[in-house]
Motif scaffolding. Structure first.
Motif, mmCIF file in Angstrom:
data_model
loop_
_atom_site.group_PDB
_atom_site.id
_atom_site.type_symbol
_atom_site.label_atom_id
_atom_site.label_comp_id
_atom_site.label_asym_id
_atom_site.label_seq_id
_atom_site.Cartn_x
_atom_site.Cartn_y
_atom_site.Cartn_z
ATOM 1 N N CYS A 197 -13.922 -19.509 -10.434
ATOM 2 C CA CYS A 197 -13.652 -20.291 -11.641
ATOM 3 C C CYS A 197 -12.148 -20.486 -11.742
ATOM 4 O O CYS A 197 -11.400 -19.496 -11.788
ATOM 5 C CB CYS A 197 -14.176 -19.559 -12.867
ATOM 6 N N ASP A 198 -11.708 -21.708 -11.770
ATOM 7 C CA ASP A 198 -10.275 -22.023 -11.743
ATOM 8 C C ASP A 198 -9.574 -21.348 -10.571
ATOM 9 O O ASP A 198 -8.446 -20.882 -10.687
ATOM 10 C CB ASP A 198 -9.595 -21.630 -13.058
ATOM 11 N N GLY A 199 -10.289 -21.228 -9.455
ATOM 12 C CA GLY A 199 -9.724 -20.626 -8.262
ATOM 13 C C GLY A 199 -9.688 -19.102 -8.270
ATOM 14 O O GLY A 199 -9.106 -18.502 -7.379
ATOM 15 N N LEU A 200 -10.305 -18.488 -9.268
ATOM 16 C CA LEU A 200 -10.307 -17.030 -9.388
ATOM 17 C C LEU A 200 -11.721 -16.477 -9.246
ATOM 18 O O LEU A 200 -12.681 -17.116 -9.678
ATOM 19 C CB LEU A 200 -9.769 -16.609 -10.762
ATOM 20 N N PRO A 201 -11.841 -15.263 -8.695
ATOM 21 C CA PRO A 201 -13.149 -14.603 -8.719
ATOM 22 C C PRO A 201 -13.569 -14.350 -10.167
ATOM 23 O O PRO A 201 -12.734 -14.328 -11.082
ATOM 24 C CB PRO A 201 -12.894 -13.276 -7.991
ATOM 25 N N LEU A 202 -14.844 -14.127 -10.391
ATOM 26 C CA LEU A 202 -15.368 -13.992 -11.756
ATOM 27 C C LEU A 202 -14.686 -12.903 -12.573
ATOM 28 O O LEU A 202 -14.382 -13.113 -13.750
ATOM 29 C CB LEU A 202 -16.878 -13.738 -11.719
ATOM 30 N N ALA B 200 -13.986 -1.506 -6.018
ATOM 31 C CA ALA B 200 -12.817 -0.733 -5.614
ATOM 32 C C ALA B 200 -11.924 -1.510 -4.649
ATOM 33 O O ALA B 200 -10.696 -1.386 -4.688
ATOM 34 C CB ALA B 200 -13.265 0.580 -4.980
ATOM 35 N N GLN B 201 -12.526 -2.312 -3.782
ATOM 36 C CA GLN B 201 -11.772 -3.040 -2.768
ATOM 37 C C GLN B 201 -11.295 -4.411 -3.223
ATOM 38 O O GLN B 201 -10.597 -5.106 -2.484
ATOM 39 C CB GLN B 201 -12.620 -3.205 -1.508
ATOM 40 N N SER B 202 -11.630 -4.803 -4.432
ATOM 41 C CA SER B 202 -11.356 -6.172 -4.886
ATOM 42 C C SER B 202 -9.880 -6.466 -5.131
ATOM 43 O O SER B 202 -9.458 -7.618 -5.045
ATOM 44 C CB SER B 202 -12.138 -6.468 -6.159
ATOM 45 N N GLY B 203 -9.104 -5.459 -5.478
ATOM 46 C CA GLY B 203 -7.699 -5.697 -5.806
ATOM 47 C C GLY B 203 -7.505 -6.265 -7.194
ATOM 48 O O GLY B 203 -6.411 -6.744 -7.523
ATOM 49 N N ASP B 204 -8.543 -6.214 -8.024
ATOM 50 C CA ASP B 204 -8.449 -6.795 -9.366
ATOM 51 C C ASP B 204 -7.442 -6.058 -10.250
ATOM 52 O O ASP B 204 -6.755 -6.684 -11.059
ATOM 53 C CB ASP B 204 -9.829 -6.797 -10.043
ATOM 54 N N ILE B 205 -7.336 -4.747 -10.092
ATOM 55 C CA ILE B 205 -6.387 -3.980 -10.907
ATOM 56 C C ILE B 205 -4.959 -4.391 -10.566
ATOM 57 O O ILE B 205 -4.145 -4.643 -11.470
ATOM 58 C CB ILE B 205 -6.601 -2.463 -10.717
ATOM 59 N N GLU B 206 -4.655 -4.476 -9.288
ATOM 60 C CA GLU B 206 -3.311 -4.874 -8.861
ATOM 61 C C GLU B 206 -3.006 -6.300 -9.326
ATOM 62 O O GLU B 206 -1.895 -6.591 -9.772
ATOM 63 C CB GLU B 206 -3.175 -4.770 -7.331
ATOM 64 N N TRP B 207 -4.009 -7.174 -9.206
ATOM 65 C CA TRP B 207 -3.824 -8.560 -9.649
ATOM 66 C C TRP B 207 -3.517 -8.590 -11.144
ATOM 67 O O TRP B 207 -2.601 -9.296 -11.585
ATOM 68 C CB TRP B 207 -5.074 -9.387 -9.350
ATOM 69 N N ALA B 208 -4.277 -7.838 -11.930
ATOM 70 C CA ALA B 208 -4.076 -7.820 -13.384
ATOM 71 C C ALA B 208 -2.688 -7.289 -13.738
ATOM 72 O O ALA B 208 -2.002 -7.855 -14.594
ATOM 73 C CB ALA B 208 -5.158 -6.977 -14.056
ATOM 74 N N ASN B 209 -2.277 -6.228 -13.077
ATOM 75 C CA ASN B 209 -0.953 -5.650 -13.360
ATOM 76 C C ASN B 209 0.168 -6.617 -13.013
ATOM 77 O O ASN B 209 1.154 -6.712 -13.745
ATOM 78 C CB ASN B 209 -0.773 -4.331 -12.596
#
Length: 123
Positions: free
Chosen positions: A64-69, A95-104
């Motif tokens: 969505c808008d180039g981002l994972p859900l 765990a492997q998604s990198g979503d936390i790092e992306w958010a930070n």
């Protein structure tokens, strides 16, 4: 000569059936994105159920808008929907998604969704 005509007709008929399927998939993906943006967990769940889809099976194919859900949910502050999505995915994938790092790195370090991701990653 007859074979070429039959092949041409068969190709034209097949093309008519492929386009609506692609259109239906696009429409489904747009609906899912809209429900995530609106933080509408119930409609997201119903859409997946009605279409007999498991979120973990289609997660990688939807952006969505180039981002994972999950990232799209973080961006739209859709905590309920994000929690639903995260619980539907395998913990190893979360765990492997990198979503936390992306958010930070994108200014979403205070999002309550990060706690859900951390909890799911640990399980």
């Amino acid at each position: 000569m007859k074979f070429k005509f039959v092949a041409l007709v068969a190709t034209a008929v097949a093309a008519q059936f492929v386009a609506p399927v692609a259109s239906a998939n696009d429409q489904l993906a747009q609906s899912i994105c809209a429900y995530v943006a609106d933080n509408n967990k119930n409609n997201l769940r119903k859409t997946l159920s009605d279409n007999r889809l498991r979120l973990k099976a289609v997660y990688d194919g939807i952006s969505c808008d180039g981002l994972p859900l999950v990232r799209f949910a973080i961006k739209n502050n859709a905590a309920d929907t994000a929690e639903f999505i995260i619980k539907q995915l395998p913990g190893s994938q979360v765990a492997q998604s990198g979503d936390i790092e992306w958010a930070n790195s994108n200014g979403f370090a205070a999002s309550p969704i990060l706690e859900v991701i951390k909890a799911r990653s640990a399980s």
